[in-house]
Scaffold this motif. Structure first.
Motif, PDB file in Angstrom:
ATOM      1  N   LYS A  21       6.548 -47.177 -13.361  1.00  0.00           N
ATOM      2  CA  LYS A  21       7.187 -45.856 -13.279  1.00  0.00           C
ATOM      3  C   LYS A  21       8.698 -45.972 -13.119  1.00  0.00           C
ATOM      4  O   LYS A  21       9.457 -45.311 -13.831  1.00  0.00           O
ATOM      5  N   SER A  22       9.130 -46.771 -12.157  1.00  0.00           N
ATOM      6  CA  SER A  22      10.560 -46.885 -11.884  1.00  0.00           C
ATOM      7  C   SER A  22      11.301 -47.516 -13.056  1.00  0.00           C
ATOM      8  O   SER A  22      12.405 -47.085 -13.415  1.00  0.00           O
ATOM      9  N   ALA A  23      10.703 -48.540 -13.663  1.00  0.00           N
ATOM     10  CA  ALA A  23      11.325 -49.177 -14.831  1.00  0.00           C
ATOM     11  C   ALA A  23      11.421 -48.189 -15.986  1.00  0.00           C
ATOM     12  O   ALA A  23      12.417 -48.149 -16.708  1.00  0.00           O
ATOM     13  N   ALA A  24      10.371 -47.369 -16.152  1.00  0.00           N
ATOM     14  CA  ALA A  24      10.393 -46.349 -17.209  1.00  0.00           C
ATOM     15  C   ALA A  24      11.494 -45.333 -16.932  1.00  0.00           C
ATOM     16  O   ALA A  24      12.220 -44.921 -17.844  1.00  0.00           O
ATOM     17  N   GLY A  25      11.627 -44.937 -15.660  1.00  0.00           N
ATOM     18  CA  GLY A  25      12.699 -44.012 -15.286  1.00  0.00           C
ATOM     19  C   GLY A  25      14.067 -44.581 -15.607  1.00  0.00           C
ATOM     20  O   GLY A  25      14.941 -43.875 -16.142  1.00  0.00           O
ATOM     21  N   ASN A  26      14.255 -45.854 -15.323  1.00  0.00           N
ATOM     22  CA  ASN A  26      15.523 -46.509 -15.648  1.00  0.00           C
ATOM     23  C   ASN A  26      15.779 -46.521 -17.153  1.00  0.00           C
ATOM     24  O   ASN A  26      16.909 -46.333 -17.612  1.00  0.00           O
ATOM     25  N   SER A  27      14.734 -46.758 -17.929  1.00  0.00           N
ATOM     26  CA  SER A  27      14.869 -46.767 -19.386  1.00  0.00           C
ATOM     27  C   SER A  27      15.299 -45.393 -19.894  1.00  0.00           C
ATOM     28  O   SER A  27      16.148 -45.283 -20.782  1.00  0.00           O
ATOM     29  N   THR A 142       2.686 -31.878 -19.335  1.00  0.00           N
ATOM     30  CA  THR A 142       2.401 -33.283 -19.049  1.00  0.00           C
ATOM     31  C   THR A 142       2.331 -34.092 -20.335  1.00  0.00           C
ATOM     32  O   THR A 142       1.741 -33.653 -21.322  1.00  0.00           O
ATOM     33  N   ALA A 143       2.954 -35.259 -20.320  1.00  0.00           N
ATOM     34  CA  ALA A 143       2.854 -36.226 -21.415  1.00  0.00           C
ATOM     35  C   ALA A 143       2.478 -37.578 -20.805  1.00  0.00           C
ATOM     36  O   ALA A 143       2.690 -37.817 -19.614  1.00  0.00           O
ATOM     37  N   VAL A 144       1.915 -38.446 -21.624  1.00  0.00           N
ATOM     38  CA  VAL A 144       1.504 -39.778 -21.164  1.00  0.00           C
ATOM     39  C   VAL A 144       2.503 -40.817 -21.669  1.00  0.00           C
ATOM     40  O   VAL A 144       2.851 -40.832 -22.848  1.00  0.00           O
ATOM     41  N   LEU A 145       2.955 -41.649 -20.761  1.00  0.00           N
ATOM     42  CA  LEU A 145       3.884 -42.731 -21.097  1.00  0.00           C
ATOM     43  C   LEU A 145       3.129 -44.047 -20.938  1.00  0.00           C
ATOM     44  O   LEU A 145       2.719 -44.405 -19.832  1.00  0.00           O
ATOM     45  N   LEU A 146       2.897 -44.734 -22.049  1.00  0.00           N
ATOM     46  CA  LEU A 146       2.140 -45.992 -22.042  1.00  0.00           C
ATOM     47  C   LEU A 146       3.121 -47.161 -21.984  1.00  0.00           C
ATOM     48  O   LEU A 146       3.776 -47.502 -22.966  1.00  0.00           O
ATOM     49  N   THR A 147       3.217 -47.759 -20.792  1.00  0.00           N
ATOM     50  CA  THR A 147       4.166 -48.848 -20.585  1.00  0.00           C
ATOM     51  C   THR A 147       3.535 -50.205 -20.915  1.00  0.00           C
ATOM     52  O   THR A 147       2.349 -50.302 -21.184  1.00  0.00           O
ATOM     53  N   ILE A 182       3.831 -41.491 -25.535  1.00  0.00           N
ATOM     54  CA  ILE A 182       4.890 -42.374 -26.015  1.00  0.00           C
ATOM     55  C   ILE A 182       4.579 -43.787 -25.540  1.00  0.00           C
ATOM     56  O   ILE A 182       4.188 -43.992 -24.383  1.00  0.00           O
ATOM     57  N   PHE A 183       4.738 -44.752 -26.432  1.00  0.00           N
ATOM     58  CA  PHE A 183       4.627 -46.159 -26.050  1.00  0.00           C
ATOM     59  C   PHE A 183       6.011 -46.659 -25.642  1.00  0.00           C
ATOM     60  O   PHE A 183       7.006 -46.354 -26.295  1.00  0.00           O
ATOM     61  N   ARG A 195      16.119 -46.173 -26.758  1.00  0.00           N
ATOM     62  CA  ARG A 195      16.217 -45.059 -25.806  1.00  0.00           C
ATOM     63  C   ARG A 195      16.390 -43.745 -26.564  1.00  0.00           C
ATOM     64  O   ARG A 195      15.770 -42.734 -26.220  1.00  0.00           O
ATOM     65  N   THR A 196      17.211 -43.757 -27.605  1.00  0.00           N
ATOM     66  CA  THR A 196      17.415 -42.557 -28.419  1.00  0.00           C
ATOM     67  C   THR A 196      16.101 -42.086 -29.031  1.00  0.00           C
ATOM     68  O   THR A 196      15.785 -40.894 -29.027  1.00  0.00           O
ATOM     69  N   THR A 197      15.296 -43.025 -29.532  1.00  0.00           N
ATOM     70  CA  THR A 197      14.003 -42.688 -30.139  1.00  0.00           C
ATOM     71  C   THR A 197      13.071 -42.050 -29.113  1.00  0.00           C
ATOM     72  O   THR A 197      12.422 -41.032 -29.393  1.00  0.00           O
ATOM     73  N   VAL A 198      13.013 -42.637 -27.924  1.00  0.00           N
ATOM     74  CA  VAL A 198      12.141 -42.111 -26.860  1.00  0.00           C
ATOM     75  C   VAL A 198      12.602 -40.721 -26.437  1.00  0.00           C
ATOM     76  O   VAL A 198      11.790 -39.800 -26.283  1.00  0.00           O
ATOM     77  N   LEU A 199      13.913 -40.535 -26.261  1.00  0.00           N
ATOM     78  CA  LEU A 199      14.426 -39.234 -25.838  1.00  0.00           C
ATOM     79  C   LEU A 199      14.173 -38.166 -26.899  1.00  0.00           C
ATOM     80  O   LEU A 199      13.868 -37.014 -26.577  1.00  0.00           O
TER      81      LEU A 199
END
Length: 223
Positions: A21-27, A142-147, A182-183, A195-199
């Motif tokens: 979670k925290s790493a995803a937040g940083n990304s 809600t969306a799912v973030l697959l890390t 999102i993967f 990061r641009t793609t994810v945003l």
């Protein structure tokens, strides 16, 4: 939205301990605001808000380019190695109301590891947690973030192959949130283009929901 040429999206990352979670937040922020490391116990013990700098080149409105700011609320894992479920639930509910009570929440990101199977009990736990936090319209927000998507790639799994072989539990969850997922490879520093793609994907989810925000004014614990 402070300026007509600026847009802010408010996000919260939720999920089990050590899902990233925290790493995803940083990304998402393009920074290292949140502590993130491997550990045999939960690392995040309180909620904290991170804000990105204004980023251009992400989206446009009425033909004009908008500068995007992302605000991410990092949260303790649920369940947690040192906090009870009730403590985590109360802490996150209070933080959501405190930070997003006025502007509202655009998306809650349920963080799951792509390299681990999702079991029914785990999915039920996560859904109940989000339902209690966000209320009856949680699916719309809600969306799912697959890390750890790099682990799936190393195993020769494309996103399409991964979803084709995914458990019925995961597929049912993705279906319930209208396939908003999102993967993310958050094992390494995310580059600007990724990061641009994810945003852009997140903004597309917000756009599909007609830019609505979830009002959190009724949450307990506003400070």
């Amino acid at each position: 939205m402070a300026d007509t040429n600026e847009m802010t999206i408010n996000l919260v990352v939720l999920g089990k301990t050590q899902t990233g979670k925290s790493a995803a937040g940083n990304s998402l922020l393009g920074s290292s605001d949140f502590e993130s490391r491997g550990s045999p116990s939960s690392v995040t013990t309180c909620c904290s808000l991170g804000r990105s700098c204004l980023t251009s080149g992400i989206t446009r409105r009425n033909g004009c380019e908008l500068a995007l700011r992302v605000r991410v609320l990092d949260t303790p894992g649920y369940p947690h190695t040192a906090l009870s479920k009730e403590q985590v639930r109360d802490m996150v509910g209070s933080a959501l109301a405190h930070h997003f009570g006025e502007e509202g929440l655009h998306l809650a990101l349920l963080v799951l590891r792509a390299d681990l199977p999702l079991c029914p009990d785990e999915s039920d736990d996560a859904v109940q947690f989000i339902q209690k936090l966000l209320g009856p319209t949680w699916k719309d927000f809600t969306a799912v973030l697959l890390t750890h998507a790099d682990k799936a790639e190393e195993a020769g799994c494309s996103e399409e192959t991964y979803l084709h072989s995914a458990s019925s539990t995961l597929l049912s969850l993705l279906s319930s949130v209208q396939h908003k997922y999102i993967f993310l490879d958050n094992q390494r520093t995310i580059i600007k283009e990724e990061r641009t793609t994810v945003l852009r994907k997140l903004l597309n989810f917000v756009r599909q929901n007609n830019y609505q925000v979830l009002s959190l004014k009724t949450q307990q614990g506003i400070k």
